[in-house]
Enzyme design. Structure first.
Site, short mmCIF file in Angstrom:
data_model
loop_
_atom_site.label_atom_id
_atom_site.label_comp_id
_atom_site.label_asym_id
_atom_site.label_seq_id
_atom_site.Cartn_x
_atom_site.Cartn_y
_atom_site.Cartn_z
N GLY A 74 54.80 22.30 90.01
CA GLY A 74 54.40 23.32 89.05
C GLY A 74 54.52 22.86 87.61
O GLY A 74 54.97 21.76 87.31
N THR A 77 57.92 26.85 83.00
CA THR A 77 58.27 28.27 83.15
C THR A 77 59.52 28.56 82.33
O THR A 77 60.16 27.65 81.80
CB THR A 77 58.47 28.66 84.62
OG1 THR A 77 58.47 30.09 84.73
CG2 THR A 77 59.77 28.11 85.18
N ALA A 139 57.11 34.05 89.49
CA ALA A 139 56.79 32.62 89.41
C ALA A 139 57.40 31.89 90.59
O ALA A 139 58.44 32.30 91.12
CB ALA A 139 57.31 32.04 88.10
N GLY A 152 62.65 27.74 94.23
CA GLY A 152 62.22 29.00 94.85
C GLY A 152 61.39 29.86 93.92
O GLY A 152 60.37 29.42 93.41
N SER A 154 61.22 33.36 90.90
CA SER A 154 61.87 34.23 89.92
C SER A 154 61.00 35.45 89.69
O SER A 154 59.77 35.36 89.64
CB SER A 154 62.10 33.49 88.60
OG SER A 154 60.88 33.04 88.05
N CYS A 170 52.80 28.11 83.68
CA CYS A 170 52.09 27.53 84.82
C CYS A 170 50.78 26.85 84.42
O CYS A 170 49.95 26.54 85.26
CB CYS A 170 51.82 28.59 85.90
SG CYS A 170 53.31 29.39 86.48
#
Length: 214
Positions: A74, A77, A139, A152, A154, A170
């Site tokens: 990704g 963030t 996210a 993981g 959020s 992102c």
């Protein structure tokens, strides 16, 4: 059986070390335990390992900004106290087939939490995460080492909009973030927190999970 670890508020750097330690213990001992870590972070920006620095509007060398390039997938963030963060450490038996299923399950978890407040959300093609009317509320980013996942998702509840606007989250040009309390202004953070805790407790009891709190 899943082991649930609740840290409360924990800085990102420490949680990252804890995750990697747990993952490498799993790999070394050839364990296939399922671990789920629930926590909140103080203000921090994270970049995926291939993320583009052009997606941040501040200098990456600015010592006043807490910024980390990490090993997840990704782009960039943002995390702060106004999020619920869930890190899962899970062994995927058949990685080629299970990665997409695993990501879909993480997204489904985010959608179910939002549905507690009758909040309908959607997925966006080619962009992992959960959206409400073209605004991102959940996210997602993961890393897999020898079939073992970590990092993981959020969920935005009351994040700083000002800090979020310093990044192109992102890497999506029209990707605007949204907070849960913008959608449900009548629900206080305290109400959300306790309803969330009660749901987790029910899940724990039904699944006979072991729980460790810090």
């Amino acid at each position: 059986m899943m082991l649930i670890i609740r840290y409360g508020l924990l800085n990102f750097e420490t949680s990252w070390v804890h995750q990697k330690t747990m993952v490498f213990i799993q790999i070394r001992k050839r364990q296939k335990k399922k671990l789920s870590i629930y926590l909140k972070h103080p203000q921090v920006y994270t970049l995926g390992h291939r993320a583009n620095k052009e997606y941040i509007s501040f200098c990456s060398n600015n010592t006043l900004v807490n910024l980390h390039r990490v090993d997840r997938g990704g782009e960039v963030t943002y995390h702060d106290y106004g999020q619920v963060i869930i890190y899962n450490i899970t062994h995927l038996q058949k990685i080629n087939r299970n990665v997409n299923i695993y990501i879909a399950n993480l997204e489904q978890l985010g959608k179910r939490i939002l549905l507690l407040y009758k909040t309908k959300s959607t997925k966006k093609e080619k962009f992992p995460g959960i959206w409400i009317q073209q605004k991102k509320i959940v996210a997602l980013g993961i890393k897999i080492i020898q079939r073992t996942t970590f990092h993981g998702l959020s969920i935005n509840f009351s994040c700083s909009k000002r800090n979020y606007e310093l990044i192109l989250a992102c890497g999506i040009k029209d990707g605007i973030s949204v907070n849960f309390n913008e959608i449900h202004k009548k629900n206080s953070q305290n109400q959300f927190y306790w309803k969330y805790k009660i749901v987790l407790l029910i899940v724990d009891i039904l699944a006979f999970n072991n729980i460790i709190s810090f």
